[in-house]
Design a protein around this motif. Structure first.
Motif, PDB file in Angstrom:
ATOM      1  N   ASN A 121      88.682 144.339  -2.814  1.00  0.00           N
ATOM      2  CA  ASN A 121      87.975 145.379  -3.555  1.00  0.00           C
ATOM      3  C   ASN A 121      87.048 144.757  -4.597  1.00  0.00           C
ATOM      4  OD1 ASN A 121      87.290 147.460  -5.421  1.00  0.00           O
ATOM      5  ND2 ASN A 121      89.084 148.625  -4.773  1.00  0.00           N
ATOM      6  N   ASN A 163      85.412 146.059  -6.963  1.00  0.00           N
ATOM      7  CA  ASN A 163      85.636 146.569  -8.313  1.00  0.00           C
ATOM      8  C   ASN A 163      86.730 145.797  -9.036  1.00  0.00           C
ATOM      9  OD1 ASN A 163      83.669 148.542  -8.006  1.00  0.00           O
ATOM     10  ND2 ASN A 163      85.137 150.045  -7.225  1.00  0.00           N
ATOM     11  N   ARG A 164      87.567 145.106  -8.286  1.00  0.00           N
ATOM     12  CA  ARG A 164      88.654 144.323  -8.884  1.00  0.00           C
ATOM     13  C   ARG A 164      88.320 142.831  -8.947  1.00  0.00           C
ATOM     14  NH1 ARG A 164      94.368 146.949  -7.679  1.00  0.00           N
ATOM     15  NH2 ARG A 164      93.764 149.123  -7.819  1.00  0.00           N
ATOM     16  N   GLU A 180      85.251 141.445  -8.386  1.00  0.00           N
ATOM     17  CA  GLU A 180      83.877 141.311  -8.880  1.00  0.00           C
ATOM     18  C   GLU A 180      82.906 140.634  -7.921  1.00  0.00           C
ATOM     19  OE1 GLU A 180      84.037 139.550 -12.770  1.00  0.00           O
ATOM     20  OE2 GLU A 180      85.137 141.252 -13.600  1.00  0.00           O
ATOM     21  N   ASP A 214      83.751 143.031  -1.185  1.00  0.00           N
ATOM     22  CA  ASP A 214      84.383 144.274  -0.767  1.00  0.00           C
ATOM     23  C   ASP A 214      84.553 144.195   0.745  1.00  0.00           C
ATOM     24  OD1 ASP A 214      85.453 146.780  -1.567  1.00  0.00           O
ATOM     25  OD2 ASP A 214      83.754 147.777  -0.623  1.00  0.00           O
TER      26      ASP A 214
END
Length: 181
Positions: free
Chosen positions: A134, A136-137, A139, A142
């Motif tokens: 991910n 968003n985790r 950085e 994805d």
């Protein structure tokens, strides 16, 4: 007194929620039943590989390549092998897989218990794999796990620097280039 206690509890909760998630904030349970905090990997590169479940010559070759890689980079690389539920791992296979993996892999390679590795597993996806897959985790990437032999490379500072598919060979130029940097 109650107001002071509530303020302290709120401050502790706020500071806990602000702790940055990284690879070092995760732990894995080894197939031998030992909890392995990944904080002990700081300062080393980390290679996480989804392991095959089926025993055959091709998969034996992968395990041998992982063990050879460990021998070459023993002081600078931690290898974590993960059997995945999505690839057919079940608790009934644990003992036979442990025997197979350990017949090919050094005890220096962390082999985990079976984990849910894919986003499609929703809430069951292991927290380490939620971080790895991910952007968003982590950085950077994805990219979801697509099966056995899927690889994640984490740099010495905890940065996820590569996500490699099954076609990328453990002993190939891409992997060697990453690990020699």
């Amino acid at each position: 007194m109650i107001k002071l206690f509530a303020t302290v509890c709120f401050s502790m909760a706020l500071s806990t929620s602000m702790v940055e998630e990284n690879i070092y904030s995760h732990s894995v349970m080894s197939i031998e039943g030992v909890l392995r905090p990944l904080g002990t990997c700081q300062g080393k590169k980390v290679l996480i590989v989804t392991l095959p479940i089926q025993q055959n010559a091709s998969n034996d070759s992968l395990l041998s390549s992982l063990d050879s890689l460990r021998a070459v980079y023993n002081n600078s690389l931690v290898i974590i092998g993960v059997p995945s539920y999505e690839d057919g791992y079940t608790p009934t296979l644990k003992e036979s897989l442990k025997q197979w993996y350990r017949s090919k892999l050094s005890m220096d390679i962390i082999v985990t218990e079976g984990l849910y590795t894919r986003k499609s597993s929703g809430n069951q996806q292991n927290s380490l794999f939620k971080w790895l897959t991910n952007k968003n985790r982590n950085e950077h990437f994805d990219k979801d796990v697509e099966g056995p032999r899927f690889k994640f490379v984490v740099w010495t500072d905890g940065e996820l620097v590569a996500v490699l598919g099954a076609q990328t060979r453990i002993g190939g130029n891409t992997m060697q280039g990453l690990l020699q940097q």
